[in-house]
Design a protein around this motif. Sequence first.
Motif, PDB file in Angstrom:
ATOM      1  N   VAL A  54       0.840  -1.198   0.000  1.00  0.00           N
ATOM      2  CA  VAL A  54       0.000   0.000   0.000  1.00  0.00           C
ATOM      3  C   VAL A  54       0.877   1.251   0.000  1.00  0.00           C
ATOM      4  CG1 VAL A  54      -1.745   1.313   1.256  1.00  0.00           C
ATOM      5  CG2 VAL A  54      -1.861  -1.187   1.201  1.00  0.00           C
ATOM      6  N   LYS A  55       0.726   2.056  -1.024  1.00  0.00           N
ATOM      7  CA  LYS A  55       1.397   3.358  -1.062  1.00  0.00           C
ATOM      8  C   LYS A  55       0.537   4.416  -0.397  1.00  0.00           C
ATOM      9  CE  LYS A  55       3.277   6.956  -4.054  1.00  0.00           C
ATOM     10  NZ  LYS A  55       3.545   7.399  -5.450  1.00  0.00           N
ATOM     11  N   THR A  56      -0.772   4.373  -0.658  1.00  0.00           N
ATOM     12  CA  THR A  56      -1.692   5.355  -0.083  1.00  0.00           C
ATOM     13  C   THR A  56      -2.957   4.667   0.391  1.00  0.00           C
ATOM     14  OG1 THR A  56      -0.891   7.075  -1.584  1.00  0.00           O
ATOM     15  CG2 THR A  56      -2.999   7.476  -0.495  1.00  0.00           C
TER      16      THR A  56
ATOM     17  N   GLN B 192       2.860   6.546   1.960  1.00  0.00           N
ATOM     18  CA  GLN B 192       4.248   6.157   2.167  1.00  0.00           C
ATOM     19  C   GLN B 192       4.916   6.035   0.804  1.00  0.00           C
ATOM     20  OE1 GLN B 192       7.429   5.994   3.160  1.00  0.00           O
ATOM     21  NE2 GLN B 192       6.553   5.325   5.132  1.00  0.00           N
ATOM     22  N   THR B 193       5.867   6.935   0.506  1.00  0.00           N
ATOM     23  CA  THR B 193       6.535   6.923  -0.797  1.00  0.00           C
ATOM     24  C   THR B 193       7.801   6.073  -0.801  1.00  0.00           C
ATOM     25  OG1 THR B 193       7.711   8.968  -0.241  1.00  0.00           O
ATOM     26  CG2 THR B 193       5.622   9.186  -1.428  1.00  0.00           C
ATOM     27  N   THR B 194       8.355   5.764   0.376  1.00  0.00           N
ATOM     28  CA  THR B 194       9.533   4.899   0.450  1.00  0.00           C
ATOM     29  C   THR B 194       9.086   3.451   0.336  1.00  0.00           C
ATOM     30  OG1 THR B 194      10.670   6.494   1.876  1.00  0.00           O
ATOM     31  CG2 THR B 194      11.513   4.228   1.855  1.00  0.00           C
ATOM     32  N   THR B 195       9.479   2.783  -0.727  1.00  0.00           N
ATOM     33  CA  THR B 195       8.934   1.453  -1.021  1.00  0.00           C
ATOM     34  C   THR B 195       9.195   0.449   0.099  1.00  0.00           C
ATOM     35  OG1 THR B 195      10.930   0.861  -2.251  1.00  0.00           O
ATOM     36  CG2 THR B 195       9.106   1.803  -3.507  1.00  0.00           C
ATOM     37  N   GLY B 196      10.363   0.515   0.721  1.00  0.00           N
ATOM     38  CA  GLY B 196      10.703  -0.438   1.764  1.00  0.00           C
ATOM     39  C   GLY B 196       9.911  -0.256   3.043  1.00  0.00           C
ATOM     40  N   ASN B 197       9.193   0.854   3.151  1.00  0.00           N
ATOM     41  CA  ASN B 197       8.419   1.143   4.363  1.00  0.00           C
ATOM     42  C   ASN B 197       6.916   0.977   4.150  1.00  0.00           C
ATOM     43  OD1 ASN B 197      10.850   1.785   5.514  1.00  0.00           O
ATOM     44  ND2 ASN B 197      10.538   3.994   5.474  1.00  0.00           N
ATOM     45  N   GLN B 198       6.504   0.453   3.016  1.00  0.00           N
ATOM     46  CA  GLN B 198       5.077   0.318   2.725  1.00  0.00           C
ATOM     47  C   GLN B 198       4.509  -0.977   3.301  1.00  0.00           C
ATOM     48  OE1 GLN B 198       5.223   0.603  -1.554  1.00  0.00           O
ATOM     49  NE2 GLN B 198       5.281   2.847  -1.543  1.00  0.00           N
ATOM     50  N   PRO B 199       3.328  -0.923   3.917  1.00  0.00           N
ATOM     51  CA  PRO B 199       2.699  -2.131   4.456  1.00  0.00           C
ATOM     52  C   PRO B 199       2.158  -3.026   3.347  1.00  0.00           C
ATOM     53  CG  PRO B 199       1.242  -0.269   4.723  1.00  0.00           C
ATOM     54  CD  PRO B 199       2.530   0.286   4.198  1.00  0.00           C
ATOM     55  N   LYS B 200       2.028  -4.299   3.640  1.00  0.00           N
ATOM     56  CA  LYS B 200       1.656  -5.289   2.633  1.00  0.00           C
ATOM     57  C   LYS B 200       0.148  -5.494   2.567  1.00  0.00           C
ATOM     58  CE  LYS B 200       3.475  -9.767   1.046  1.00  0.00           C
ATOM     59  NZ  LYS B 200       4.363 -10.890   1.411  1.00  0.00           N
ATOM     60  N   ILE B 201      -0.356  -5.724   1.340  1.00  0.00           N
ATOM     61  CA  ILE B 201      -1.772  -6.003   1.129  1.00  0.00           C
ATOM     62  C   ILE B 201      -1.979  -7.247   0.269  1.00  0.00           C
ATOM     63  CG2 ILE B 201      -1.919  -4.509  -0.908  1.00  0.00           C
ATOM     64  CD1 ILE B 201      -4.704  -5.039   1.711  1.00  0.00           C
ATOM     65  N   TYR B 202      -0.927  -7.679  -0.450  1.00  0.00           N
ATOM     66  CA  TYR B 202      -1.075  -8.847  -1.338  1.00  0.00           C
ATOM     67  C   TYR B 202       0.226  -9.649  -1.331  1.00  0.00           C
ATOM     68  CZ  TYR B 202      -2.559 -11.660  -5.337  1.00  0.00           C
ATOM     69  OH  TYR B 202      -2.932 -12.707  -6.149  1.00  0.00           O
TER      70      TYR B 202
ATOM     71  N   SER C 115      -6.786  -7.169   4.785  1.00  0.00           N
ATOM     72  CA  SER C 115      -6.151  -6.389   5.837  1.00  0.00           C
ATOM     73  C   SER C 115      -4.837  -5.801   5.349  1.00  0.00           C
ATOM     74  CB  SER C 115      -5.893  -7.274   7.057  1.00  0.00           C
ATOM     75  OG  SER C 115      -5.286  -6.547   8.093  1.00  0.00           O
ATOM     76  N   VAL C 116      -4.502  -4.631   5.867  1.00  0.00           N
ATOM     77  CA  VAL C 116      -3.192  -4.028   5.643  1.00  0.00           C
ATOM     78  C   VAL C 116      -2.288  -4.505   6.771  1.00  0.00           C
ATOM     79  CG1 VAL C 116      -1.902  -1.871   5.512  1.00  0.00           C
ATOM     80  CG2 VAL C 116      -4.171  -2.027   4.477  1.00  0.00           C
ATOM     81  N   LYS C 117      -1.136  -5.049   6.428  1.00  0.00           N
ATOM     82  CA  LYS C 117      -0.255  -5.663   7.420  1.00  0.00           C
ATOM     83  C   LYS C 117       1.038  -4.872   7.586  1.00  0.00           C
ATOM     84  CE  LYS C 117       2.066  -9.963   8.738  1.00  0.00           C
ATOM     85  NZ  LYS C 117       2.429 -11.336   8.336  1.00  0.00           N
ATOM     86  N   GLY C 118       1.310  -4.481   8.845  1.00  0.00           N
ATOM     87  CA  GLY C 118       2.578  -3.842   9.153  1.00  0.00           C
ATOM     88  C   GLY C 118       3.701  -4.853   9.160  1.00  0.00           C
ATOM     89  N   GLY C 119       4.918  -4.364   8.963  1.00  0.00           N
ATOM     90  CA  GLY C 119       6.044  -5.279   8.852  1.00  0.00           C
ATOM     91  C   GLY C 119       7.252  -4.898   9.663  1.00  0.00           C
TER      92      GLY C 119
ATOM     93  N   SER D 152       9.473  -1.939  12.410  1.00  0.00           N
ATOM     94  CA  SER D 152       9.628  -0.592  12.947  1.00  0.00           C
ATOM     95  C   SER D 152       9.557   0.510  11.899  1.00  0.00           C
ATOM     96  CB  SER D 152      10.958  -0.488  13.693  1.00  0.00           C
ATOM     97  OG  SER D 152      12.039  -0.739  12.821  1.00  0.00           O
ATOM     98  N   SER D 153       9.902   0.226  10.658  1.00  0.00           N
ATOM     99  CA  SER D 153       9.951   1.295   9.660  1.00  0.00           C
ATOM    100  C   SER D 153       8.691   1.400   8.814  1.00  0.00           C
ATOM    101  CB  SER D 153      11.155   1.082   8.732  1.00  0.00           C
ATOM    102  OG  SER D 153      11.025  -0.150   8.030  1.00  0.00           O
ATOM    103  N   VAL D 154       7.800   0.445   8.939  1.00  0.00           N
ATOM    104  CA  VAL D 154       6.599   0.426   8.091  1.00  0.00           C
ATOM    105  C   VAL D 154       5.534   1.335   8.681  1.00  0.00           C
ATOM    106  CG1 VAL D 154       4.716  -1.009   7.221  1.00  0.00           C
ATOM    107  CG2 VAL D 154       7.062  -1.872   7.204  1.00  0.00           C
ATOM    108  N   HIS D 155       5.026   2.258   7.874  1.00  0.00           N
ATOM    109  CA  HIS D 155       3.978   3.151   8.336  1.00  0.00           C
ATOM    110  C   HIS D 155       3.379   3.913   7.162  1.00  0.00           C
ATOM    111  CE1 HIS D 155       7.478   5.802   8.034  1.00  0.00           C
ATOM    112  NE2 HIS D 155       6.609   6.793   7.856  1.00  0.00           N
ATOM    113  N   LEU D 156       2.206   4.476   7.391  1.00  0.00           N
ATOM    114  CA  LEU D 156       1.561   5.402   6.472  1.00  0.00           C
ATOM    115  C   LEU D 156       1.306   6.682   7.251  1.00  0.00           C
ATOM    116  CD1 LEU D 156      -1.030   2.897   4.958  1.00  0.00           C
ATOM    117  CD2 LEU D 156       0.916   3.859   3.719  1.00  0.00           C
TER     118      LEU D 156
END
Length: 314
Positions: free
Chosen positions: A106-108, A121-131, A146-150, A152-156
């Motif tokens: 998820v970028k937005t 989140q524009t930094t690709t390595g910090n984007q949460p997973k959806i698929y 669900s949007v899944k965090g991964g 310390s650095s993952v956030h929107l």
Amino acid sequence: HDINSQHADGTIQELLIYTSDKSGTEQTSIESNIGDYFTQNTPLLDTYSGAAAAYSLRKLRTAYTGSAIRVRRASDNAESDIGFNVFGELSTVELAAFCGSSDGFVKTWYSQVGTGVDATQTTTGNQPKIYDSVTGVVTATNQKPSVKGGGSSVHLLTQAANKDFSSGYTWFTTFENVGFNSHMFHLGDYNTQNSFGLRSVGTGTNAEHETNNLIVSPLTDVGSGPFIESVLFDGASNADLYISSSTFQRSGSNTVGTLAQDLNAKISLLTAMSSGVPRTGTLGYLQELIIWDSDQSANRTNIETNINTFYSIY
């Protein structure tokens, strides 16, 4: 049709006839599909309007014409907006078609109300997973997308401080923890008095609501979820925390202190904030977060019921 002078006195909406046996899993799937469509409630925010921000993988407002999320495909970094299907749910068919054999992130996460509160989140390595390229759409225990965090650095994060919560606030969120010291979301500066957020401490065992560096937390282990969490602050000194409709208060008291005036807060999903910067992330799942800049105590039970009817949490 009148047969032997007997007839139906009622209404009918759908009739499906198959020429083969559809018992077992097929029957269950068909019944689920019909139930999803015909038991749809009026979108939540049509009834309880005035939210300051609303992030969800279901449609919350009839008048909202935008997408649910913007997704980046890992294989080539292409991006696509993913909307809702006819049932008002995230279009998982559209999501799967776009991601294919690639992971999707998820970028937005678009807010269905408000201006300037889309979480990005524009930094690709910090984007949460959806698929997931192997298992498909990411789901929590309730089998809803669900949007899944991964970590310390993952956030929107919203891009501007633009919401004032000093007169009171309410949030409702669905979450499930799979990691230690997970922060579902935060507003404002974690290290000052201008701050509030949700933190689940331990290996997904406790939930805390932090305001002014004070905490309203369960007195007992509530497990890892999934949960509906509701927090209501009256703008003066009282806050109530509910975990799946059960109330919890720290040390038997719900006094949390007075929120500093003129809190114009950034909204950070899946993490806490420190001096306007994401602090620590979550290893959990987030499906919905709705925030009002007012006390919604009178509507709490009905809002929780609406959320639970859709997400089947308790």
